[in-house]
Design a protein around this motif. Structure first.
Motif, short mmCIF file in Angstrom:
data_model
loop_
_atom_site.label_atom_id
_atom_site.label_comp_id
_atom_site.label_asym_id
_atom_site.label_seq_id
_atom_site.Cartn_x
_atom_site.Cartn_y
_atom_site.Cartn_z
N SER A 121 0.83 -1.21 0.00
CA SER A 121 0.00 0.00 0.00
C SER A 121 0.86 1.25 0.00
O SER A 121 0.56 2.23 -0.71
N LEU A 122 1.96 1.23 0.74
CA LEU A 122 2.84 2.40 0.75
C LEU A 122 3.58 2.54 -0.57
O LEU A 122 3.82 3.67 -1.03
N ARG A 123 3.94 1.43 -1.18
CA ARG A 123 4.57 1.51 -2.51
C ARG A 123 3.62 2.14 -3.52
O ARG A 123 4.03 2.93 -4.38
N ARG A 124 2.34 1.80 -3.40
CA ARG A 124 1.35 2.39 -4.30
C ARG A 124 1.21 3.89 -4.07
O ARG A 124 1.14 4.69 -5.01
N LEU A 125 1.19 4.29 -2.80
CA LEU A 125 1.03 5.70 -2.46
C LEU A 125 2.25 6.53 -2.82
O LEU A 125 2.13 7.70 -3.21
N GLN A 126 3.42 5.95 -2.69
CA GLN A 126 4.65 6.70 -2.86
C GLN A 126 4.79 7.28 -4.27
O GLN A 126 5.40 8.33 -4.47
N VAL A 127 4.18 6.63 -5.23
CA VAL A 127 4.23 7.12 -6.61
C VAL A 127 3.63 8.52 -6.71
O VAL A 127 4.16 9.39 -7.42
N ASP A 128 2.53 8.75 -5.99
CA ASP A 128 1.85 10.04 -6.06
C ASP A 128 2.26 11.00 -4.95
O ASP A 128 1.98 12.20 -5.02
N TYR A 129 2.93 10.48 -3.92
CA TYR A 129 3.34 11.33 -2.80
C TYR A 129 4.83 11.12 -2.48
O TYR A 129 5.20 10.76 -1.35
N ASN A 131 7.11 13.19 -1.96
CA ASN A 131 7.68 14.17 -1.04
C ASN A 131 7.18 14.00 0.39
O ASN A 131 7.32 14.89 1.21
N CYS A 132 6.58 12.83 0.67
CA CYS A 132 6.06 12.55 2.01
C CYS A 132 6.82 11.39 2.65
O CYS A 132 7.33 10.51 1.94
N GLN A 133 6.88 11.40 3.95
CA GLN A 133 7.52 10.33 4.71
C GLN A 133 6.48 9.25 4.98
O GLN A 133 5.59 9.42 5.81
N LEU A 134 6.60 8.13 4.28
CA LEU A 134 5.64 7.03 4.39
C LEU A 134 6.35 5.84 5.01
O LEU A 134 7.33 5.32 4.45
N MET A 135 5.86 5.37 6.15
CA MET A 135 6.56 4.32 6.90
C MET A 135 5.59 3.25 7.39
O MET A 135 4.41 3.53 7.57
N ALA A 136 6.11 2.07 7.62
CA ALA A 136 5.31 0.98 8.18
C ALA A 136 6.22 0.01 8.91
O ALA A 136 7.35 -0.25 8.48
N ALA A 137 5.73 -0.52 10.02
CA ALA A 137 6.49 -1.53 10.77
C ALA A 137 5.57 -2.27 11.72
O ALA A 137 4.58 -1.71 12.20
N SER A 138 5.91 -3.51 11.99
CA SER A 138 5.26 -4.26 13.07
C SER A 138 5.98 -3.91 14.37
O SER A 138 7.20 -3.70 14.37
N TYR A 139 5.24 -3.86 15.46
CA TYR A 139 5.89 -3.48 16.72
C TYR A 139 7.01 -4.44 17.08
O TYR A 139 8.04 -4.05 17.66
N TRP A 140 6.88 -5.73 16.69
CA TRP A 140 7.90 -6.71 17.05
C TRP A 140 9.15 -6.59 16.19
O TRP A 140 10.23 -6.99 16.62
N SER A 141 9.02 -6.04 14.98
CA SER A 141 10.22 -5.85 14.16
C SER A 141 11.06 -4.69 14.69
O SER A 141 12.29 -4.70 14.59
N ILE A 142 10.40 -3.69 15.27
CA ILE A 142 11.12 -2.57 15.87
C ILE A 142 11.80 -3.02 17.16
O ILE A 142 12.95 -2.66 17.44
N ALA A 143 11.09 -3.80 17.96
CA ALA A 143 11.59 -4.22 19.27
C ALA A 143 12.08 -5.66 19.24
O ALA A 143 11.93 -6.41 20.23
#
Length: 249
Positions: A121-129, A131-143
């Protein structure tokens, strides 16, 4: 910012500096011992505590309880969106924020089946945006390291109705645990063999719809794990929210 602002309050916050955080989860079977809302309970609790730590930096959206859970359907007790529909749903929610002027958006995930859709979904959005910071993560991948340091079983990350999730629910909502049903469910089949992804649903991978060693779970582990998850996720999100938007020309 507090999680139930008015439209006027939202209009007055900075679209350049504020990070909009969308927690996403699922409602699905979690073996014989955990509630179907496990992912939503944990992800919401983490997100709300992160909001407390970062009041001046983020605005927290309501948790999207629906997930991409088709791979649990054969166990029953599962609500789901088709993967392709879920990708579009995430796009539309995030685009609502982007069209409102927000330039920083993060999806904070609490369900394994959502990982692929949220990234696409973020890959799809990034095409049109771009210049925006688009991020995604699972809480367990961060921690990841923090969670692994608490676990006793061979699986050192969050599986499904496992040692980690069972410990977290014991801490957050102990009254929802069916203690007499907690067993060793370490007979699950992996989905990655010699670097090859094997696509199987949870009915094919598990004997009871659960994985790992929930029999090793404890309320004390859950409390320690939750505290460390919140700290790590807060630190990471806080750091990323300060990244210059000039990095997104």
């Amino acid at each position: 910012m507090k999680s139930r602002p008015t439209a006027v309050e939202l209009k007055n916050i900075s679209r350049e500096e504020t990070l909009a955080v969308l927690p996403i989860a699922a409602v699905e079977q979690h073996g014989p011992h955990l509630p179907t809302g496990t992912d939503a309970i944990i992800c919401t609790a983490v997100a709300e505590q992160v909001e407390e730590q970062l009041k001046e930096k983020i605005v927290l959206l309501p948790t999207l309880w629906l997930g991409a859970s088709q791979h649990h359907l054969r166990w029953g007790a599962t609500l789901t969106s088709r993967v392709e529909n879920y990708e579009t749903l995430l796009c539309e929610i995030c685009e609502s924020l982007l069209k409102d002027g927000f330039r920083r958006v993060m999806i904070l995930n609490g369900h394994g089946g959502n990982i692929g859709p949220m990234q696409i979904s973020l890959r799809r959005l990034q095409v049109d945006y771009p210049n925006c910071q688009l991020m995604a993560a699972s809480y367990w991948s961060i921690a990841e390291e923090e969670i692994a340091s608490v676990m006793e079983g061979d699986c050192k990350t969050v599986g499904h109705a496992c040692e980690a999730e069972t410990s977290l629910i014991m801490h957050l909502r102990p009254e929802l645990i069916r203690s007499a049903k907690v067993e060793n469910f370490d007979d699950y089949a992996p989905d990655l063999i010699d670097g090859v992804y094997i696509c199987r649903d949870m009915f094919q991978r598990t004997s009871a719809g659960a994985t790992g060693r929930p029999d090793l779970a404890s309320k004390e582990k859950g409390a320690r794990m939750f505290s460390q998850i919140v700290k790590r996720v807060s630190d990471v999100i806080g750091h990323l929210s300060e990244e210059p938007l000039s990095h997104y020309p």
